[in-house]
Enzyme design. Structure first.
Site, PDB file in Angstrom:
ATOM      1  N   ASN A  44       0.855  -1.188   0.000  1.00 34.89           N
ATOM      2  CA  ASN A  44       0.000   0.000   0.000  1.00 34.89           C
ATOM      3  C   ASN A  44       0.889   1.236   0.000  1.00 34.89           C
ATOM      4  O   ASN A  44       1.457   1.591   1.028  1.00 34.89           O
ATOM      5  CB  ASN A  44      -0.895  -0.053   1.250  1.00 34.89           C
ATOM      6  CG  ASN A  44      -1.739   1.187   1.411  1.00 34.89           C
ATOM      7  OD1 ASN A  44      -1.827   2.017   0.513  1.00 34.89           O
ATOM      8  ND2 ASN A  44      -2.370   1.330   2.578  1.00 34.89           N
ATOM      9  N   LYS A  53       0.040   4.254  -0.312  1.00 31.58           N
ATOM     10  CA  LYS A  53      -0.633   5.430   0.266  1.00 31.58           C
ATOM     11  C   LYS A  53      -0.439   6.648  -0.650  1.00 31.58           C
ATOM     12  O   LYS A  53      -0.367   6.484  -1.861  1.00 31.58           O
ATOM     13  CB  LYS A  53      -0.146   5.670   1.698  1.00 31.58           C
ATOM     14  CG  LYS A  53      -0.262   4.397   2.549  1.00 31.58           C
ATOM     15  CD  LYS A  53      -0.075   4.628   4.010  1.00 31.58           C
ATOM     16  CE  LYS A  53      -0.193   3.296   4.742  1.00 31.58           C
ATOM     17  NZ  LYS A  53      -0.187   3.446   6.178  1.00 31.58           N
ATOM     18  N   HIS A  83      -9.579   1.169   4.825  1.00 32.06           N
ATOM     19  CA  HIS A  83      -8.310   1.401   5.523  1.00 32.06           C
ATOM     20  C   HIS A  83      -8.558   2.378   6.675  1.00 32.06           C
ATOM     21  O   HIS A  83      -9.358   3.306   6.561  1.00 32.06           O
ATOM     22  CB  HIS A  83      -7.272   1.966   4.546  1.00 32.06           C
ATOM     23  CG  HIS A  83      -5.905   1.979   5.143  1.00 32.06           C
ATOM     24  ND1 HIS A  83      -5.502   2.937   6.043  1.00 32.06           N
ATOM     25  CD2 HIS A  83      -4.877   1.123   5.018  1.00 32.06           C
ATOM     26  CE1 HIS A  83      -4.267   2.676   6.434  1.00 32.06           C
ATOM     27  NE2 HIS A  83      -3.856   1.576   5.830  1.00 32.06           N
ATOM     28  N   GLU A  91      -6.961   4.794   7.744  1.00 30.35           N
ATOM     29  CA  GLU A  91      -6.740   6.214   7.439  1.00 30.35           C
ATOM     30  C   GLU A  91      -7.987   6.819   6.802  1.00 30.35           C
ATOM     31  O   GLU A  91      -8.296   7.989   7.022  1.00 30.35           O
ATOM     32  CB  GLU A  91      -5.485   6.370   6.556  1.00 30.35           C
ATOM     33  CG  GLU A  91      -4.225   6.184   7.403  1.00 30.35           C
ATOM     34  CD  GLU A  91      -3.039   5.604   6.666  1.00 30.35           C
ATOM     35  OE1 GLU A  91      -3.022   5.574   5.426  1.00 30.35           O
ATOM     36  OE2 GLU A  91      -2.096   5.155   7.367  1.00 30.35           O
ATOM     37  N   GLU A 127      -5.503  -4.722  10.716  1.00 32.06           N
ATOM     38  CA  GLU A 127      -4.481  -3.693  10.905  1.00 32.06           C
ATOM     39  C   GLU A 127      -4.779  -2.901  12.176  1.00 32.06           C
ATOM     40  O   GLU A 127      -5.585  -1.960  12.148  1.00 32.06           O
ATOM     41  CB  GLU A 127      -4.467  -2.736   9.707  1.00 32.06           C
ATOM     42  CG  GLU A 127      -4.172  -3.401   8.386  1.00 32.06           C
ATOM     43  CD  GLU A 127      -3.604  -2.410   7.388  1.00 32.06           C
ATOM     44  OE1 GLU A 127      -2.452  -2.599   6.984  1.00 32.06           O
ATOM     45  OE2 GLU A 127      -4.303  -1.452   7.036  1.00 32.06           O
ATOM     46  N   GLY A 164       2.262   2.568  10.740  1.00 31.90           N
ATOM     47  CA  GLY A 164       3.194   3.673  10.539  1.00 31.90           C
ATOM     48  C   GLY A 164       3.895   4.129  11.803  1.00 31.90           C
ATOM     49  O   GLY A 164       4.503   5.190  11.830  1.00 31.90           O
ATOM     50  N   SER A 201       3.292  -1.764  10.491  1.00 31.11           N
ATOM     51  CA  SER A 201       4.741  -1.791  10.755  1.00 31.11           C
ATOM     52  C   SER A 201       5.400  -3.133  10.416  1.00 31.11           C
ATOM     53  O   SER A 201       6.339  -3.555  11.099  1.00 31.11           O
ATOM     54  CB  SER A 201       5.038  -1.381  12.200  1.00 31.11           C
ATOM     55  OG  SER A 201       4.617  -0.043  12.422  1.00 31.11           O
TER      56      SER A 201
HETATM   57  P1  PGA Z   1       2.713   0.504   7.676  1.00 32.81           P
HETATM   58  O1  PGA Z   1       1.242   0.664   7.030  1.00 32.81           O
HETATM   59  O2  PGA Z   1       3.279  -0.784   7.132  1.00 32.81           O
HETATM   60  O3  PGA Z   1       3.477   1.708   7.171  1.00 32.81           O
HETATM   61  O4  PGA Z   1       2.551   0.478   9.137  1.00 32.81           O
HETATM   62  C1  PGA Z   1       0.397  -0.444   6.861  1.00 32.81           C
HETATM   63  C2  PGA Z   1      -0.895  -0.005   6.237  1.00 32.81           C
HETATM   64  O5  PGA Z   1      -1.389   1.066   6.583  1.00 32.81           O
HETATM   65  O6  PGA Z   1      -1.473  -0.715   5.387  1.00 32.81           O
END
Ligand code: PGA
Length: 253
Positions: A11, A13, A97, A99, A167, A173, A213
């Site tokens: 992803n 983003k 997601h 976010e 997640e 992140g 992460s």
């Molecule tokens: P990250 O994001 O690996 O940077 O923690 C995972 C995601 O949001 O799908």
């Protein structure tokens, strides 16, 4: 053992320039990874880079959008419809997601509506669920993940084209990855929920992947759990690390 194929998503983003996208595609194209009999891989760039990525990317990696509109296109400024993605032969879309749930106000009901509409239009869906730190501390993880999944279950009847990404929001992140035990426990309970409230067949066959992460350093241990069927990777999907994550399980190439 059942035959759930290992599944890894990258992803990206809201990241990248044309030059960076080209570099990442070259890195992915040169990576040595297990053959598609063993692994299914999706790469999810921002919408504007989808045609470029599709034109450059190796054919054993599929492209995914990061979102789509909840229904038919029309007077919805700034949106991208599921039909448009299907028209561009984009096979996958990531929906729900955290976010988007947290920053764009997407409720369980909206995510469920989007999922149903995308599936109806022939897309495959990587459906994201997961709890906040406060919810985990209140021991509500199982209930939150069940609630988010139940909203979708009320709107769809065929789960064959769905992968669920667990997640935990506190791990996204942040560099604060869930322990292999924490991931396994949530995946196990979610599979049990699917078994009770959807069907034993769906529970047995659902790929439940972990995100938050994930790195080259921690992927092997998390991926070794019986209910962890792969990863959704954010930050590390923009780097060479992603190739190592695709090799988290030791398949012959
Ligand atoms: P990250 O994001 O690996 O940077 O923690 C995972 C995601 O949001 O799908």
């Amino acid at each position: 053992m059942c035959s759930r194929k290992f599944f890894v998503g990258g992803n990206w983003k809201c990241n990248g320039t044309v030059d960076e996208v080209k570099k990442i595609c070259c890195m992915l194209n040169n990576g040595e990874v297990p053959c598609p009999n063993h692994i299914e891989t999706i790469i999810s760039p921002p919408f504007v880079f989808i045609p470029l990525v599709k034109s450059m990317l190796r054919t054993d990696f599929q492209v995914a959008a990061q979102n789509c509109w909840k229904g038919k296109g029309g007077a919805f400024t700034g949106e991208i419809s599921a039909e448009m993605l299907a028209n561009l032969h984009v096979p996958w879309v990531i929906l729900g997601h955290s976010e988007r749930r947290q920053l764009c106000g997407e409720t369980d009901a909206i995510v469920a509506e989007k999922t149903a509409y995308a599936l109806d239009n022939g897309l495959k869906v990587c459906l994201c669920v997961g709890e906040t730190l406060e919810e985990r501390e209140r021991n509500e993880t199982g209930a939150v993940v069940a609630r988010q999944t139940a909203a979708v279950a009320s709107k769809i009847c065929c789960w064959a084209n769905v992968v669920i990404a667990y997640e935990p929001i506190w791990a996204i992140g942040t560099g604060k990855v869930a322990t292999p035990q924490q991931a396994q426990e949530v995946h196990y309970n979610l599979r049990k929920w699917l078994d009770c409230y959807v069907s034993p067949h769906v529970a047995m066959n659902m790929r439940i992947i972990y995100g938050g992460s994930v790195t080259a350093a921690n992927c092997k241990e998390i991926g070794a759990n019986p209910d962890v069927d792969g990863f959704l990777v954010g930050g590390a999907s923009l780097k060479e690390d992603f190739i190592a994550i695709l090799n988290a399980r030791n398949y012959q190439h």
